[in-house]
Enzyme design. Sequence first.
Site, short mmCIF file in Angstrom:
data_model
loop_
_atom_site.label_atom_id
_atom_site.label_comp_id
_atom_site.label_asym_id
_atom_site.label_seq_id
_atom_site.Cartn_x
_atom_site.Cartn_y
_atom_site.Cartn_z
N SER A 90 32.78 60.40 -12.71
CA SER A 90 32.22 61.18 -13.81
C SER A 90 33.22 61.30 -14.96
O SER A 90 32.91 61.89 -15.99
CB SER A 90 31.78 62.58 -13.34
OG SER A 90 32.86 63.25 -12.72
N ASN B 136 34.31 72.60 -6.57
CA ASN B 136 33.00 73.23 -6.77
C ASN B 136 33.09 74.47 -7.67
O ASN B 136 32.26 74.65 -8.56
CB ASN B 136 32.37 73.61 -5.42
CG ASN B 136 32.10 72.38 -4.56
OD1 ASN B 136 32.29 71.25 -5.03
ND2 ASN B 136 31.67 72.59 -3.33
N THR C 179 -3.64 75.09 -42.65
CA THR C 179 -3.94 75.24 -41.22
C THR C 179 -4.79 74.02 -40.88
O THR C 179 -5.55 73.54 -41.73
CB THR C 179 -4.73 76.53 -40.92
OG1 THR C 179 -6.00 76.46 -41.58
CG2 THR C 179 -4.00 77.78 -41.40
N HIS C 180 -4.63 73.50 -39.70
CA HIS C 180 -5.32 72.26 -39.30
C HIS C 180 -4.97 71.11 -40.26
O HIS C 180 -5.74 70.18 -40.41
CB HIS C 180 -6.84 72.43 -39.25
CG HIS C 180 -7.29 73.65 -38.51
ND1 HIS C 180 -7.64 73.65 -37.18
CD2 HIS C 180 -7.40 74.95 -38.92
CE1 HIS C 180 -7.98 74.87 -36.81
NE2 HIS C 180 -7.83 75.68 -37.84
N SER D 11 14.04 50.28 -47.52
CA SER D 11 13.48 49.28 -46.62
C SER D 11 14.13 47.94 -46.93
O SER D 11 14.39 47.63 -48.09
CB SER D 11 11.97 49.21 -46.82
OG SER D 11 11.48 47.95 -46.37
N LYS E 14 10.43 51.40 -51.22
CA LYS E 14 10.47 52.45 -50.21
C LYS E 14 11.68 53.36 -50.31
O LYS E 14 12.78 52.93 -50.63
CB LYS E 14 10.46 51.81 -48.80
CG LYS E 14 9.15 51.18 -48.40
CD LYS E 14 7.99 52.15 -48.35
CE LYS E 14 8.08 53.07 -47.15
NZ LYS E 14 7.93 52.32 -45.88
N ASN F 209 12.77 56.30 -47.61
CA ASN F 209 12.27 56.88 -46.36
C ASN F 209 13.04 58.13 -45.92
O ASN F 209 14.26 58.18 -46.05
CB ASN F 209 12.36 55.83 -45.25
CG ASN F 209 11.48 54.63 -45.54
OD1 ASN F 209 10.40 54.76 -46.11
ND2 ASN F 209 11.95 53.45 -45.17
N GLU G 289 12.83 61.98 -39.68
CA GLU G 289 12.20 61.18 -38.60
C GLU G 289 13.09 61.12 -37.36
O GLU G 289 12.63 61.26 -36.23
CB GLU G 289 11.91 59.77 -39.11
CG GLU G 289 10.83 59.73 -40.18
CD GLU G 289 10.78 58.36 -40.82
OE1 GLU G 289 10.11 57.48 -40.27
OE2 GLU G 289 11.43 58.17 -41.87
N TYR H 271 26.53 73.81 -3.30
CA TYR H 271 26.85 72.66 -4.16
C TYR H 271 26.34 71.38 -3.50
O TYR H 271 26.47 71.17 -2.30
CB TYR H 271 28.37 72.55 -4.38
CG TYR H 271 28.71 71.32 -5.23
CD1 TYR H 271 28.64 71.38 -6.62
CD2 TYR H 271 29.02 70.10 -4.64
CE1 TYR H 271 28.90 70.26 -7.40
CE2 TYR H 271 29.28 68.97 -5.41
CZ TYR H 271 29.21 69.06 -6.79
OH TYR H 271 29.45 67.95 -7.56
N GLN I 164 26.45 66.89 -10.27
CA GLN I 164 27.27 66.16 -11.25
C GLN I 164 26.38 65.63 -12.39
O GLN I 164 26.86 65.39 -13.49
CB GLN I 164 27.99 65.01 -10.55
CG GLN I 164 28.88 64.20 -11.47
CD GLN I 164 29.79 63.27 -10.68
OE1 GLN I 164 30.63 63.71 -9.90
NE2 GLN I 164 29.60 61.97 -10.87
N LYS J 8 25.91 67.23 -16.32
CA LYS J 8 26.76 67.19 -17.53
C LYS J 8 26.19 66.35 -18.66
O LYS J 8 26.24 66.75 -19.83
CB LYS J 8 28.16 66.72 -17.16
CG LYS J 8 29.00 67.86 -16.65
CD LYS J 8 30.22 67.40 -15.94
CE LYS J 8 30.39 68.12 -14.63
NZ LYS J 8 29.31 67.96 -13.64
#
Length: 454
Positions: free
Chosen positions: A20, A107, A152-153, A274, A280, A282, A287, A314, A319, A322
């Site tokens: 690890s 542990n 709304t919607h 782009s 473009k 963007n 995003e 444990y 492990q 993390k």
Amino acid sequence: MWKGRFQQETSALLQQYSESISFDWRLWRHDIAGSIAHSAALEKAGLLTPEERAQIVAGLQEIGAEIEAGKFSFKSELEDIHMNIEAELTRRIGAAGAKLHTARSRNDQVALDLRLYLRDEADALAAALRAMQRALVALGARHADVIIPGYTHLQRAQPVYFAHHLLAYVEMFDRDRERVLDARKRLNVMPLGSGAIAGSTILLDRELIARELDFPAITQNSMDAVSDRDFAVELLSALALAAVHLSRLSEDVILWASSEFRFITISDAFTTGSSLMPQKKNPDVAELTRGKAGRVIGNLVSLLTTLKGLPMTYNRDMQEDKEPVFDSVDTIKAALAVFAAMLDGISANAVACAAAVADPMLLATDLADYLVNRGIPFRQAHEVIGKAVALCADKRCELPDLTLADYQALSPAFTADVFACLSVATSMNARQAIGAPSPQNVAAQLARWQAALR
Ligand code: ARG
């Protein structure tokens, strides 16, 4: 570190599979702080001489400085951060180093390190959320007069101040910050001294260790202490919700920046072009943030799923806690930083916003309220205005284009002043309830947040 009962070397495949250190090296600072505090308790118990303790502290500090400078070489055959540091300490100072792990297990050590790490990160996240709130308030304050359609919607609903919309997110991020700081309370408990599962026959002063590490409380059950990852789940949950809020804001930003809305312009520095289409521009920050929310939600589900079938206490499965924890913390910190910087470079397009908010249908509910003020029950008023809207559709016109006679044919309660309530300014001025977007309320909320975030 466990060679006593083994006759064969660990397979190279297993070493690779189980290491690890490639990710938990990041806990070095907390591992060293924990070991220094532990050595204080060992000295107090008479298990280390003051000279041995001094050697340990100096050795650990030296190792820490080398790690910080990028000069330390981590070994994957030493599996994790705990063994890498301890083995190197012992290589440097000999016998005293070999005494450090007395009455301690990896542990309780890893439980301590993760709590210390998340305590620091909770503070950093709370600060990053604050900075994000500041950027939202500043953007709203720069455009305090701009009114946009609220949706709304995703259908135009009623007019709202642009700042009111942004302040909705300030409220959300405030709750996120509270959740992070609330999770911090429960992770701020000291687990060292729990050993592998059942404490130790060697008695150490746990309160001393807690004081050294600035913990206000100590775990009260050794089995709980080594198997508990609730604190990490709580933080991941708070971060998943923050990611959802960031993602919804991203969606608003993406819509607003589109040619269809044109409510905002994002600075060149926080947009991309782009490689194919020259025109473009963007909104990639938004995003990417919307996309990363998927991973941050996944990290929460991943940790919950890892934990759900584990018998006490444990298990090595843990492990796997993390990587999701590090990933969510890193992702949210990065997203908040880049998003706040992008907000600083956003300007609202007053002309496009004014054109959109001039849609008279946004005031249809105001017309119904007009009838209510003249004694018509709301349900009936709603139906009358519905008919007025249908009449507009027939005549291909808008509500202000209907004649007084048209209105009076629908309800005798209409008088010539009906046209006065078809004004955005009148509509906004009337929205005075607590939390509603009258100009005074929005200005007061901006001022409240500016003061709170100063
Ligand atoms: N690398 C381990 C982890 O992250 C540390 C604890 C290992 N304990 C053990 N008994 N093998 O969970």
